[in-house]
Scaffold this motif. Structure first.
Motif, short mmCIF file in Angstrom:
data_model
loop_
_atom_site.label_atom_id
_atom_site.label_comp_id
_atom_site.label_asym_id
_atom_site.label_seq_id
_atom_site.Cartn_x
_atom_site.Cartn_y
_atom_site.Cartn_z
N ASP A 132 0.82 -1.22 0.00
CA ASP A 132 0.00 0.00 0.00
C ASP A 132 0.84 1.26 0.00
O ASP A 132 0.30 2.36 0.01
N GLY A 133 2.17 1.11 -0.03
CA GLY A 133 3.06 2.26 0.03
C GLY A 133 3.97 2.33 -1.18
O GLY A 133 4.75 1.41 -1.45
N LEU A 134 3.88 3.42 -1.92
CA LEU A 134 4.72 3.58 -3.11
C LEU A 134 6.19 3.63 -2.77
O LEU A 134 7.01 2.97 -3.42
N GLU A 135 6.55 4.41 -1.76
CA GLU A 135 7.95 4.64 -1.44
C GLU A 135 8.55 3.56 -0.54
O GLU A 135 9.74 3.61 -0.23
N VAL A 136 7.74 2.59 -0.15
CA VAL A 136 8.23 1.49 0.68
C VAL A 136 8.04 0.16 -0.06
O VAL A 136 9.00 -0.45 -0.53
N ILE B 257 6.31 -0.69 -3.01
CA ILE B 257 6.47 -0.73 -4.47
C ILE B 257 7.93 -0.48 -4.85
O ILE B 257 8.48 -1.17 -5.72
N LEU B 258 8.57 0.44 -4.17
CA LEU B 258 9.99 0.68 -4.43
C LEU B 258 10.83 -0.56 -4.10
O LEU B 258 11.77 -0.90 -4.82
N ALA B 259 10.47 -1.25 -3.02
CA ALA B 259 11.18 -2.48 -2.65
C ALA B 259 11.03 -3.53 -3.74
O ALA B 259 11.99 -4.22 -4.10
N GLY B 260 9.81 -3.68 -4.26
CA GLY B 260 9.59 -4.64 -5.33
C GLY B 260 10.41 -4.32 -6.56
O GLY B 260 11.04 -5.20 -7.16
N LYS B 261 10.43 -3.06 -6.94
CA LYS B 261 11.21 -2.65 -8.10
C LYS B 261 12.71 -2.89 -7.86
O LYS B 261 13.43 -3.32 -8.77
N SER B 262 13.17 -2.61 -6.65
CA SER B 262 14.58 -2.82 -6.32
C SER B 262 14.97 -4.29 -6.37
O SER B 262 16.10 -4.63 -6.72
N ALA B 263 14.01 -5.16 -6.02
CA ALA B 263 14.27 -6.60 -6.02
C ALA B 263 13.97 -7.24 -7.37
O ALA B 263 14.21 -8.45 -7.55
N GLY B 264 13.44 -6.46 -8.31
CA GLY B 264 13.18 -6.98 -9.65
C GLY B 264 11.87 -7.72 -9.82
O GLY B 264 11.65 -8.37 -10.85
#
Length: 262
Positions: free
Chosen positions: A210-214, A216-223
Motif C-alpha cells: 500500500d506504500g509507493l515509497e516502501v 512498491i519501491l522495494a519490489g522494483k529494487s528486487a526486480g
C-alpha cells in the motif's frame, strides 16, 4: 487482468488489515492463495514483534495461515548474518523477539566492548542507552558488519510517534562514519530473502503493498512485479504525483481476487 504469478509477497498493515480490522477481501484472497497452491509470504519491517505474534494477529482476525507464511525483516537480517558468519558473535540492539531469533540461528551475543564482534544488528530498542550506542560504534569502527533492519526514523503509536529504528541507526552511523546494510523495505533484502525461502525468481513474483515509497519501491529494487492497493497509505492522488509507478493498481484485495477469478 492480472497475470498468473506463482509467488505473492504481501505487506500487512494497509493491505491485509488496518489496525484491528480486516481489509475487504483479505480473508478470501488468502483462501484463494491456499486453494490454488500459490507460494506466498506476509512481509513486515517490524523488528519488535515475532513472526508468531504476527501470525497470532492474523489468525485472530480470521486469516487461515501458518508460521511458514510470515517473514519479518528481523528474521531475514539474522538469517543473512548467520550465513555470512556461522556461529558468529554479534552486538545486538533490539528487543526480546530479535534476541530469540539470534539464539535460534546460533549467533553469540557480545557482552563487552573488548570482545571480537562480527556484526552489529540494529532493530527497534525502546531501552536504547548511551552504553549500547557506544558499544555499537566501537564494534563498527573496528570492522564489524553494520546491519540495520530498517531506517524508519519514526514509529507511529496511539498518541503520535516515538523514535524508530532509523533514529538509532543514524546515531551509530554518525559515530562510526559507516553506512549500514539495510534489510527491510524499501531496500530489496527482505524480498530477496523471501524469494530465496520460497525458491522463486523475480519474474514469477509480485509484491503487493500500500506504500509507493516502501513496498512498491522495494519490489522494483528486487526486480519483482508490483501491485499497489489503495486500502492503506497511497491514494489515486499520490499515485498521480509519484515518480514510482506500480505494474498494477487495485482498490483492495477484494478487487484483486475478483480479477484473478474471472
Amino acid at each position: 487482468m492480472l497475470p498468473s504469478y506463482t509467488t505473492y509477497l504481501i505487506d500487512l498493515d494497509g493491505v491485509v488489515y488496518r489496525g484491528e480490522t480486516l481489509v475487504p477481501g483479505a480473508k478470501e484472497f488468502v483462501d484463494w492463495l491456499e486453494l490454488t497452491e500459490k507460494k506466498y509470504l506476509f512481509l513486515t519491517n517490524n523488528s519488535f514483534a515475532s513472526e508468531q505474534q504476527v501470525l497470532d494477529k492474523l489468525i485472530g482476525l480470521g486469516i487461515d495461515t501458518s508460521l511458514e507464511h510470515v517473514l519479518g525483516a528481523g528474521q531475514a537480517a539474522v538469517k543473512q548474518i548467520a550465513r555470512r558468519f556461522p556461529n558468529g558473535t554479534i552486538h545486538l540492539i533490539g528487543e526480546r523477539p530479535l534476541y530469540d531469533i539470534a539464539h535460534e540461528h546460533n549467533l553469540k551475543l557480545a557482552d563487552t566492548q573488548e570482545e571480537h564482534v562480527d556484526a552489529v544488528l540494529v532493530g527497534l530498542d525502546r531501552q536504547f542507552t548511551y552504553e549500547k550506542l557506544t558499544a555499537a560504534v566501537h564494534a563498527v569502527r573496528n570492522g564489524a558488519a553494520f546491519v540495520a533492519i530498517n531506517r524508519d526514523p519514526l514509529l507511529p503509536v496511539a498518541d503520535g510517534f516515538i523514535a524508530g529504528t532509523g533514529t538509532m541507526v543514524a546515531a551509530i552511523e554518525a559515530g562510526s562514519s559507516v553506512t549500514p546494510e539495510v534489510i527491510g523495505k524499501p531496500q530489496p533484502g527482505l524480498l530477496v530473502e523471501a524469494m530465496q525461502t520460497l525458491g522463486s525468481q523475480p519474474e514469477e513474483t509480485v509484491m503487493i503493498g500500500d506504500g509507493l515509497e516502501v513496498d512498491i519501491l522495494a519490489g522494483k529494487s528486487a526486480g519483482t512485479h508490483t501491485l499497489l492497493v489503495l486500502s492503506g497509505r497511497a491514494s489515486r492522488e499520490t499515485l498521480e504525483r509519484s515518480t514510482i509507478q506500480p505494474d498494477h493498481v487495485y482498490e483492495n484485495l477484494a478487487a484483486v481476487l475478483q480479477d484473478v477469478q474471472e
